[in-house]
Enzyme design. Sequence first.
Site, PDB file in Angstrom:
ATOM      1  N   HIS A 144       0.848  -1.189   0.000  1.00 16.34           N
ATOM      2  CA  HIS A 144       0.000   0.000   0.000  1.00 16.34           C
ATOM      3  C   HIS A 144       0.887   1.244   0.000  1.00 16.34           C
ATOM      4  O   HIS A 144       1.754   1.394   0.860  1.00 16.34           O
ATOM      5  CB  HIS A 144      -0.920   0.006   1.223  1.00 16.34           C
ATOM      6  CG  HIS A 144      -2.049  -0.972   1.090  1.00 16.34           C
ATOM      7  ND1 HIS A 144      -1.918  -2.180   0.459  1.00 16.34           N
ATOM      8  CD2 HIS A 144      -3.338  -0.916   1.513  1.00 16.34           C
ATOM      9  CE1 HIS A 144      -3.069  -2.827   0.496  1.00 16.34           C
ATOM     10  NE2 HIS A 144      -3.953  -2.090   1.133  1.00 16.34           N
ATOM     11  N   ARG A 435      -5.305 -11.186  -3.848  1.00 19.12           N
ATOM     12  CA  ARG A 435      -6.534 -10.401  -3.621  1.00 19.12           C
ATOM     13  C   ARG A 435      -7.081  -9.932  -4.957  1.00 19.12           C
ATOM     14  O   ARG A 435      -6.345  -9.440  -5.815  1.00 19.12           O
ATOM     15  CB  ARG A 435      -6.273  -9.196  -2.711  1.00 19.12           C
ATOM     16  CG  ARG A 435      -7.577  -8.426  -2.439  1.00 19.12           C
ATOM     17  CD  ARG A 435      -7.432  -7.390  -1.345  1.00 19.12           C
ATOM     18  NE  ARG A 435      -6.774  -6.184  -1.774  1.00 19.12           N
ATOM     19  CZ  ARG A 435      -7.139  -4.943  -1.417  1.00 19.12           C
ATOM     20  NH1 ARG A 435      -8.171  -4.781  -0.610  1.00 19.12           N
ATOM     21  NH2 ARG A 435      -6.470  -3.906  -1.825  1.00 19.12           N
ATOM     22  N   ARG A 624      -5.554  -3.291   8.650  1.00 24.20           N
ATOM     23  CA  ARG A 624      -5.314  -1.972   9.253  1.00 24.20           C
ATOM     24  C   ARG A 624      -4.309  -1.197   8.409  1.00 24.20           C
ATOM     25  O   ARG A 624      -3.318  -1.744   7.928  1.00 24.20           O
ATOM     26  CB  ARG A 624      -4.748  -2.123  10.663  1.00 24.20           C
ATOM     27  CG  ARG A 624      -5.587  -2.987  11.587  1.00 24.20           C
ATOM     28  CD  ARG A 624      -4.995  -3.042  12.964  1.00 24.20           C
ATOM     29  NE  ARG A 624      -5.217  -1.800  13.686  1.00 24.20           N
ATOM     30  CZ  ARG A 624      -6.238  -1.599  14.526  1.00 24.20           C
ATOM     31  NH1 ARG A 624      -7.100  -2.560  14.730  1.00 24.20           N
ATOM     32  NH2 ARG A 624      -6.385  -0.461  15.132  1.00 24.20           N
TER      33      ARG A 624
END
Length: 959
Positions: A144, A435, A624
């Site tokens: 990310h 994913r 998170r």
Amino acid sequence: MPTSAKQLLRDDDSLLRQVFFNVLRHHHPNTANKVDVIYALSQAWCKSKDDGDFELLEKYLGNLKPEECILVASSFSHMLNLHNLTEEVANTQTERAGRMGELTLPTRSTNMSFIKLTNQNGVPAQKIYETLCSQTVELVFTAHPTQAFRQSLLKKYARVRGYLDELHNKRMSPYEKIELLEAIRAQVQAAWRTDEIRRQKPTPQDEMRHGLSYFQQTIMDMVPTFYRRVDTALANIGLPRLPLNHRLFEFGSWMGGDRDGNPNVTAGTTRDVVVLARLEAVNAYFQAVETLMFDLSIWRCSPELKALARRLAARAVAADPGRVAEERKKRNYADFWTPIAANEPFRVVLSHMRDRLWQTREVLHQCLINPQLSVRQALLDTDSYLDVQELFEPLHLMYTSLLSTGDESTANHKLLDTLRQVQTFGLSLMKLDIRQESTRHAEVIDAITRHLELGSFLAWPEEQRTSWLLGELAGRRPLFPPGIELSPDEAEVVTTFRTLAELPTDSLHSYIISMTRTASDVLGVVLLMRECGMTELLKVAPLFETLDDLHNAPGTIQTLLGSEWYKGHISEHHDGVQECMIGYSDSGKDAGRMAAAWALFETQERIVAVAEQHGVRLILFHGRGGSVGRGGGPTHMAIRSQPPATIKGKLRVTIQGETIEQQFGEREVCFRTLDLYTSAVLEACLDPPSAALPEWRELMNQLSETSCKVYRSYVFQRPEFLEYFNLATPVGELGRLNIGSRPASRKQTSGIEGLRAIPWVFAWTQTRFHLPVWLGIGDALAEAVEQGKLPLLQAMYDEWPFFRGLLDLVEMVMAKADPKVTSMYDAKLVRPELQALGDELRAKFGATKAQVLAIVRQDELLEDPSNGASPELDEKIRLRAPYVAPLNVLQVQTLCNLREFDAAGSSGPRAGYQPSEAEIIELLSRDPHRDGKHPFQAAMDDCLMITIKGVAAGMQNTG
């Protein structure tokens, strides 16, 4: 933070600032003088908060030439990052003093958890041991894109951090101290002379290599070190070592597996990153085995080891010793080229292992070069390692042999560390998750049903979809008809599944379905895995992200586990375990922080209860982010505030973006991270928080509903909000950062709905407003206070870890915010008719701050040293502030200049600008995208990127 620690922080900050100024004066004396003045002006404003002082700072910065802006912005960015190093060193020094008994620290270490649980809670030592031996924490590294700094700079900063820590931690002569300061200066100078702007987007393979670097530098070494400390702590309460077949930690990755909205992640990418990770593991074990060959020259051994050594020695003789020696010589082994005699049994076995590791490495290199090879088959067809037990068992045999001959000290030295590494990391190093977004699988199935003339799967109601999928899963007919036509996107989904079938199973963990809404989303993936040739099916984990999806999650899990076929499937393939992922980032963007936090809390309770009803163990995977707006915060607080009985010794959590560096970038920090997770999970099992009282839940439902309503009334229902957001923040310019391989939006859209949570939070962080964290909370709290519920809110804060953690994080973020800075963005960037919205939002910020202070019973933010975020955070914020403010001012001025230039084009007032300093001309020439770009635009682009990176560093969490 103790006074001495605060003084250490100030002294180190002053030292590194002075070192930097010396470097800057050496290269740019005129700029150094201006930076000195700017820093003094910024300090004056940060202390006084007087509008006149702020105007002086703005005016001085506004008179800089474009080329000076780059150097000034870069100066403050570097100084801020050097300051952040002093915080990390101060944390390390404080933790070290606590371990040495010089300071009393909060219970945030495994050893202190043992003491607390036995002495205060009366937990039997054996119960602690049994719990520890059944708990596992899985840390999943993601790509990310929130780490704004280049790896080149991170490495240099890491060396400065190491030298600074050494300066405090080691007695040295005056000469040694001078040499160490020179080493610091060398790294600071090298960092200053490095282009800090990433000029092109990284590939997913680049992201994976960066992730692997943390294993090389810290994780591989610190994991066995941490196990040793745990073993020692267990011995202190009369317990044996941890079993060698148990691992407290497992590591995973999304790098190269997360294809949700990222067209750069293909089936080939996934294959590459699996091979890269296995290569890294094999390289580490190869070095470990060579080291053991030098150490284990022992001839005494157990009969079992002796028998194995004789078999392997005879095999080497049969293979022609001369040829074996020649082959090993070509491989440039460190030593032991010739076959080893059977009277050195350890070396015989290790020599054989070294040869197999070499062979495994060569096969993996060939797989990297030749994408047509099946990785699993290539390893099977050669004398390579495919099953980690083949590596673990001979090492374990050597270990037990040493114990049986009384050589415990030798056994418990490097051999034990290697066993711990093999058990923790396996041959995969970190297991890859895959994913993909739910509709992508449904589109493939729809293509199949339409080709078979069964109708459109996408048009069927959910009940029909589920029934048809279960029927196909229970049957055996092949589903993929020959000659079926698939779109490029559909073909890529199918190719990915077929590629997964050719990869070693132990390199893969779970298949994550983002935007899961129904049970058919999960069943469809299971069916596609089987139909694409996967003999060992992965766990399929639904990911619930939006508020509606979280509320619907229990029903989805109920439908899945209510199916006899599906229950039988997870029982047969996954030991009766269902994994379920919950998303903190998108839920926060969708509903605001308070509503999202409460929905996540309740959803965890409900889906765990559903699983228990069906006799299934459910493992929660926490998605998170690093920032509070995306679910981040101090590790210990986050785990301890989870609902009771939802962790149960198993925790899976993402480590995202800059958080990887913050938690694993340095050896002591890495150790502390492992310690925090272990102690927190242990306490969550043996000392769980009390269940929430009914009146607390009732009030939380009200707070959640009100906060969500207010949040959405602004973000999604005010027609002018989107334009205000685009003008008041640099969200439109964030794509130029090149900090990640994926786009800022999942799909082409101009609205906030399609924007990823990262740029949504990141943009507000730049303006020092942090709106996603607090918007709606003040209104919800005010409503409850007006109803006379302030005492109840205060009791919830005092007695409920969930509510306390939520408010503490909001308090921490509000302490970093600065409405004055935010109003500057509005005044310079936002159209006058939209500025009233900014004033309205700032008024809400002030009202929220007042409500939070009333509940935590403080006059100022972070006034209470027991605040869960970090007792010394107020000092850190004060020290950072003079570095961040000039970057904010420069960012606003740069955005103004760029937007004016873009609007005016080449005929604008800056059209005649040419950079006047050779150094800047050289810097701008490094931009590969400079062709056709005006020099002024290039200078402003660079300045903007530097300010964005700098402000991000100034706002990073320090908990």
